[in-house]
Design a protein around this motif. Structure first.
Motif, PDB file in Angstrom:
ATOM      1  N   GLY A 104     -13.761  20.546  -2.770  1.00 55.29           N
ATOM      2  CA  GLY A 104     -13.753  19.682  -1.586  1.00 55.29           C
ATOM      3  C   GLY A 104     -13.531  18.212  -1.933  1.00 55.29           C
ATOM      4  N   LEU A 105     -13.150  17.950  -3.196  1.00 53.56           N
ATOM      5  CA  LEU A 105     -12.810  16.570  -3.570  1.00 53.56           C
ATOM      6  C   LEU A 105     -11.282  16.476  -3.504  1.00 53.56           C
ATOM      7  CD1 LEU A 105     -15.202  16.233  -6.655  1.00 53.56           C
ATOM      8  CD2 LEU A 105     -15.618  15.454  -4.315  1.00 53.56           C
ATOM      9  N   LYS A 106     -10.784  16.013  -2.375  1.00 49.55           N
ATOM     10  CA  LYS A 106      -9.338  16.029  -2.107  1.00 49.55           C
ATOM     11  C   LYS A 106      -8.567  15.299  -3.192  1.00 49.55           C
ATOM     12  CE  LYS A 106      -8.003  16.136   2.677  1.00 49.55           C
ATOM     13  NZ  LYS A 106      -7.998  15.111   3.682  1.00 49.55           N
ATOM     14  N   THR A 107      -7.585  15.999  -3.797  1.00 51.42           N
ATOM     15  CA  THR A 107      -6.837  15.433  -4.919  1.00 51.42           C
ATOM     16  C   THR A 107      -5.372  15.816  -4.779  1.00 51.42           C
ATOM     17  OG1 THR A 107      -8.794  15.765  -6.307  1.00 51.42           O
ATOM     18  CG2 THR A 107      -6.707  15.415  -7.467  1.00 51.42           C
ATOM     19  N   PRO A 108      -4.483  14.865  -4.517  1.00 47.04           N
ATOM     20  CA  PRO A 108      -3.064  15.225  -4.451  1.00 47.04           C
ATOM     21  C   PRO A 108      -2.560  15.659  -5.827  1.00 47.04           C
ATOM     22  CG  PRO A 108      -3.412  12.887  -3.850  1.00 47.04           C
ATOM     23  CD  PRO A 108      -4.726  13.432  -4.315  1.00 47.04           C
ATOM     24  N   THR A 109      -1.514  16.511  -5.823  1.00 43.87           N
ATOM     25  CA  THR A 109      -0.947  16.961  -7.098  1.00 43.87           C
ATOM     26  C   THR A 109      -0.005  15.887  -7.630  1.00 43.87           C
ATOM     27  OG1 THR A 109      -1.025  19.222  -6.304  1.00 43.87           O
ATOM     28  CG2 THR A 109       0.399  18.807  -8.201  1.00 43.87           C
ATOM     29  N   PRO A 110      -0.370  15.252  -8.738  1.00 41.52           N
ATOM     30  CA  PRO A 110       0.517  14.211  -9.271  1.00 41.52           C
ATOM     31  C   PRO A 110       1.745  14.827  -9.930  1.00 41.52           C
ATOM     32  CG  PRO A 110      -1.386  14.493 -10.698  1.00 41.52           C
ATOM     33  CD  PRO A 110      -1.569  15.445  -9.564  1.00 41.52           C
ATOM     34  N   GLN A 111       2.864  14.132  -9.846  1.00 39.93           N
ATOM     35  CA  GLN A 111       4.101  14.671 -10.432  1.00 39.93           C
ATOM     36  C   GLN A 111       4.342  14.171 -11.840  1.00 39.93           C
ATOM     37  OE1 GLN A 111       6.682  13.415  -7.250  1.00 39.93           O
ATOM     38  NE2 GLN A 111       6.846  15.520  -6.542  1.00 39.93           N
ATOM     39  N   GLY A 112       3.532  13.231 -12.278  1.00 34.43           N
ATOM     40  CA  GLY A 112       3.744  12.713 -13.623  1.00 34.43           C
ATOM     41  C   GLY A 112       2.489  12.089 -14.197  1.00 34.43           C
ATOM     42  N   ALA A 113       2.621  11.550 -15.427  1.00 34.60           N
ATOM     43  CA  ALA A 113       1.535  10.905 -16.192  1.00 34.60           C
ATOM     44  C   ALA A 113       0.395  11.899 -16.440  1.00 34.60           C
ATOM     45  CB  ALA A 113       1.054   9.637 -15.494  1.00 34.60           C
ATOM     46  N   PHE A 114      -0.816  11.412 -16.765  1.00 30.73           N
ATOM     47  CA  PHE A 114      -1.905  12.367 -16.996  1.00 30.73           C
ATOM     48  C   PHE A 114      -3.206  11.964 -16.306  1.00 30.73           C
ATOM     49  CE2 PHE A 114      -1.187  10.353 -21.370  1.00 30.73           C
ATOM     50  CZ  PHE A 114      -2.054   9.269 -21.167  1.00 30.73           C
TER      51      PHE A 114
ATOM     52  N   PRO B  24       0.807  -1.230   0.000  1.00 33.65           N
ATOM     53  CA  PRO B  24       0.000   0.000   0.000  1.00 33.65           C
ATOM     54  C   PRO B  24       0.843   1.285   0.000  1.00 33.65           C
ATOM     55  CG  PRO B  24      -0.677  -1.513   1.751  1.00 33.65           C
ATOM     56  CD  PRO B  24       0.589  -2.053   1.195  1.00 33.65           C
ATOM     57  N   THR B  25       0.361   2.275  -0.749  1.00 34.69           N
ATOM     58  CA  THR B  25       0.889   3.644  -0.660  1.00 34.69           C
ATOM     59  C   THR B  25      -0.328   4.541  -0.404  1.00 34.69           C
ATOM     60  OG1 THR B  25       0.645   4.198  -3.007  1.00 34.69           O
ATOM     61  CG2 THR B  25       2.714   3.125  -2.341  1.00 34.69           C
ATOM     62  N   HIS B  26      -0.091   5.809  -0.002  1.00 32.38           N
ATOM     63  CA  HIS B  26      -1.210   6.602   0.508  1.00 32.38           C
ATOM     64  C   HIS B  26      -1.287   7.991  -0.126  1.00 32.38           C
ATOM     65  CE1 HIS B  26      -1.638   3.382   3.361  1.00 32.38           C
ATOM     66  NE2 HIS B  26      -0.324   3.446   3.531  1.00 32.38           N
ATOM     67  N   ALA B  27      -2.534   8.446  -0.325  1.00 37.12           N
ATOM     68  CA  ALA B  27      -2.765   9.761  -0.938  1.00 37.12           C
ATOM     69  C   ALA B  27      -2.101  10.869  -0.121  1.00 37.12           C
ATOM     70  CB  ALA B  27      -4.261  10.014  -1.063  1.00 37.12           C
ATOM     71  N   ALA B  28      -2.090  10.721   1.217  1.00 34.19           N
ATOM     72  CA  ALA B  28      -1.607  11.791   2.093  1.00 34.19           C
ATOM     73  C   ALA B  28      -0.181  12.217   1.747  1.00 34.19           C
ATOM     74  CB  ALA B  28      -1.680  11.337   3.545  1.00 34.19           C
ATOM     75  N   ASN B  29       0.668  11.296   1.274  1.00 34.08           N
ATOM     76  CA  ASN B  29       2.023  11.717   0.883  1.00 34.08           C
ATOM     77  C   ASN B  29       2.253  11.523  -0.616  1.00 34.08           C
ATOM     78  OD1 ASN B  29       2.254   8.983   0.751  1.00 34.08           O
ATOM     79  ND2 ASN B  29       4.159   8.824   1.893  1.00 34.08           N
ATOM     80  N   GLY B  30       1.178  11.710  -1.390  1.00 31.98           N
ATOM     81  CA  GLY B  30       1.318  11.645  -2.850  1.00 31.98           C
ATOM     82  C   GLY B  30       1.636  10.242  -3.346  1.00 31.98           C
TER      83      GLY B  30
ATOM     84  N   THR C  26      -1.772   6.846 -10.056  1.00 25.63           N
ATOM     85  CA  THR C  26      -1.485   7.853  -9.014  1.00 25.63           C
ATOM     86  C   THR C  26      -0.731   9.083  -9.523  1.00 25.63           C
ATOM     87  OG1 THR C  26       0.636   6.856  -8.479  1.00 25.63           O
ATOM     88  CG2 THR C  26      -1.274   6.031  -7.263  1.00 25.63           C
ATOM     89  N   GLY C  27       0.024   8.933 -10.619  1.00 23.62           N
ATOM     90  CA  GLY C  27       0.876  10.018 -11.083  1.00 23.62           C
ATOM     91  C   GLY C  27       2.117  10.195 -10.226  1.00 23.62           C
ATOM     92  N   ALA C  28       2.328   9.291  -9.249  1.00 26.66           N
ATOM     93  CA  ALA C  28       3.500   9.408  -8.370  1.00 26.66           C
ATOM     94  C   ALA C  28       4.781   9.120  -9.153  1.00 26.66           C
ATOM     95  CB  ALA C  28       3.383   8.433  -7.200  1.00 26.66           C
ATOM     96  N   VAL C  29       5.814   9.917  -8.856  1.00 26.24           N
ATOM     97  CA  VAL C  29       7.141   9.681  -9.424  1.00 26.24           C
ATOM     98  C   VAL C  29       8.053   9.336  -8.257  1.00 26.24           C
ATOM     99  CG1 VAL C  29       9.054  10.709 -10.722  1.00 26.24           C
ATOM    100  CG2 VAL C  29       6.697  11.328 -11.293  1.00 26.24           C
ATOM    101  N   PHE C  30       8.668   8.169  -8.272  1.00 24.80           N
ATOM    102  CA  PHE C  30       9.518   7.775  -7.155  1.00 24.80           C
ATOM    103  C   PHE C  30      10.893   8.421  -7.297  1.00 24.80           C
ATOM    104  CE2 PHE C  30       6.875   3.631  -7.349  1.00 24.80           C
ATOM    105  CZ  PHE C  30       5.870   4.215  -6.604  1.00 24.80           C
ATOM    106  N   PRO C  31      11.357   9.134  -6.252  1.00 20.25           N
ATOM    107  CA  PRO C  31      12.638   9.852  -6.355  1.00 20.25           C
ATOM    108  C   PRO C  31      13.821   8.882  -6.353  1.00 20.25           C
ATOM    109  CG  PRO C  31      11.673  10.137  -4.174  1.00 20.25           C
ATOM    110  CD  PRO C  31      10.683   9.342  -4.966  1.00 20.25           C
ATOM    111  N   PRO C  32      14.990   9.368  -6.819  1.00 16.10           N
ATOM    112  CA  PRO C  32      16.165   8.500  -6.955  1.00 16.10           C
ATOM    113  C   PRO C  32      16.501   7.745  -5.673  1.00 16.10           C
ATOM    114  CG  PRO C  32      16.612  10.678  -7.856  1.00 16.10           C
ATOM    115  CD  PRO C  32      15.236  10.733  -7.293  1.00 16.10           C
TER     116      PRO C  32
END
Ligand SMILES: Cc1ncc(COP(=O)(O)O)c(C=O)c1O
Length: 397
Positions: free
Chosen positions: A314-324, A146-152, A180-186
């Motif tokens: 009010g629809l909580k949406t994290p800012t994705p760093q990649g994809a669309f 699992p990964t979580h919206a709270a930390n992108g 998710t649009g998440a980009v995993f850092p180096p």
């Protein structure tokens, strides 16, 4: 009379997609003349670049219409080998590269080349729906991390390692990720590579969205563990070529050879015409870079607008760093995401994908690979929907 056939256990094991209900309802509404805006498609809304189309026409006219080598035409494998070196810092000789009918087939071949029944495969969740399905088809078991919206939706390498068992064989990564649009850092990728090395696991990394990165650094995990990594990529998302069906992979030669053997007994080779088209995308680097730059700029503007708009509603949406894609929390509309997607479709005439199949409860996925006009329209419709619901609630109180 009894049926003359019985479906295989494999075919029967495929999970029916929970998005089907929403998709068929959207089609029904469209057929009935309702103007539904689709935010569910996972493909660029841009046309394939002109230089790529021209190369395909030239290939057809010059008779490049026959079978090719199973692993792809040598020029294309050389171009991909050069691309891996130039853009990813990966060293895969042309015979350590294979060309497939879409990224999907590269993944399918990889799982069948590497997994045995009973093996376990770690997959960060929310995940792209096809990973667990394909893994399960081989008889191996997908194990979500699992990964979580709270930390992108960032991946915690320790949480990943905690799920390693004596049966674990593989880690599947997808960064930038769908949905998710998440980009995993180096540093995360390095730590994941260390987990793979410590436990002798194979990494299959799907870098399909590598060019669609906004405020982050895209790094290939193969640079940290070259012998343990198979890198999968394709022309679909980067060059707006979803229909051409060109994917590719680079990795250890023995793995590539096994994937080629599987492909030789299934699809033989990716379409010859599409291979020449993809070759132009790699070789005419300047035009391709220009196209990617134009698309990236448009996606960034759309991402900024849709994230801001959804959060303002009010629809909580994290800012994705990649994809669309964005993942919006729709529990305000309904705690169950399938029901929320149905309400959004029926009452706001917007088609979204419920997070159910992505292991993303309480969330829906919206693709912003669509025009800014559509995005504005969607935000207006959602605003009306929320206001209407608030109004109804206050009347029933
Ligand atoms: C993460 C991911 N990998 C692979 C694919 C498949 O790509 P292709 O169209 O090249 O088969 C997709 C398509 O949606 C995707 O989102």
């Amino acid at each position: 009379m009894s049926s003359p056939f019985s479906l295989s256990a494999r075919a029967l094991s495929l999970k029916p997609s929970s998005t089907v209900a929403v998709t068929s309802r959207a089609l029904e509404l469209q057929k009935a003349g309702v103007d539904v805006i689709s935010m569910s498609v996972g493909e660029p809304d841009f046309d394939t670049p002109q230089h790529v189309k021209a190369a395909a026409i030239h290939a057809i006219e010059s008779g490049k219409t026959k079978y090719t080598a199973v692993s792809g035409i040598p020029e294309l494998r050389e171009a991909i080998s050069a691309k891996f070196r130039r853009e990813n810092g990966l060293d895969h000789a042309p015979d350590a590269v294979t060309v497939t009918s879409g990224g999907k087939q590269a993944l399918f071949n990889a799982f069948f080349a590497l997994l045995n029944p009973g093996d376990e495969v770690l997959i960060p969740a929310p995940y792209w729906v096809s990973y667990p399905e394909m893994v399960a088809l081989t008889g191996a078991f997908p194990v979500p991390v699992p990964t979580h919206a709270a930390n992108g939706f960032q991946l915690d390498p320790q949480a990943l390692e905690a799920r390693v068992s004596p049966m674990t064989r593989m880690i599947v990564l997808n960064s930038p990720g769908n949905p998710t649009g998440a980009v995993f850092p180096p540093e995360v990728l390095k730590a994941v590579a260390e987990v793979a090395l410590r436990h002798n696991l194979m990494i299959v990394t799907d870098e399909m969205y590598e060019h669609l990165v906004y405020d982050a650094q895209q790094v290939s995990i193969g640079t940290f563990a070259p012998e343990h990594t198979l890198t999968v990529n394709g022309a679909s998302k980067a060059y707006a070529m979803t229909g051409w069906r060109i994917g590719y992979a680079g990795g250890p030669k023995a793995v590539i050879a096994a994937m080629n053997a599987l492909q030789s007994q299934s699809t033989s080779n990716a379409s010859s015409v599409s291979q020449y088209a993809a070759l132009a995308a790699f070789q005419q680097h300047e035009e391709t870079t220009q196209f990617i730059g134009m698309a990236l700029k448009a996606y960034r503007q759309r991402r900024d607008r849709i994230v801001e708009g959804l959060n303002a509603l009010g629809l909580k949406t994290p800012t994705p760093q990649g994809a669309f894609y964005v993942m919006a929390d729709t529990t305000r509309i309904h705690p169950d995401e399938l029901e929320a997607a149905r309400i959004i479709l029926d009452d706001a005439r917007v088609a979204v994908v419920p997070g159910t199949d992505f292991a993303a409860p309480g969330q829906v996925r919206l693709s912003y690979a669509t025009s800014m006009d559509n995005i504005e329209q969607v935000l207006r419709r959602l605003d009306e929907l929320l206001q209407q619901r608030a109004h109804n609630e206050s009347r029933t109180r």
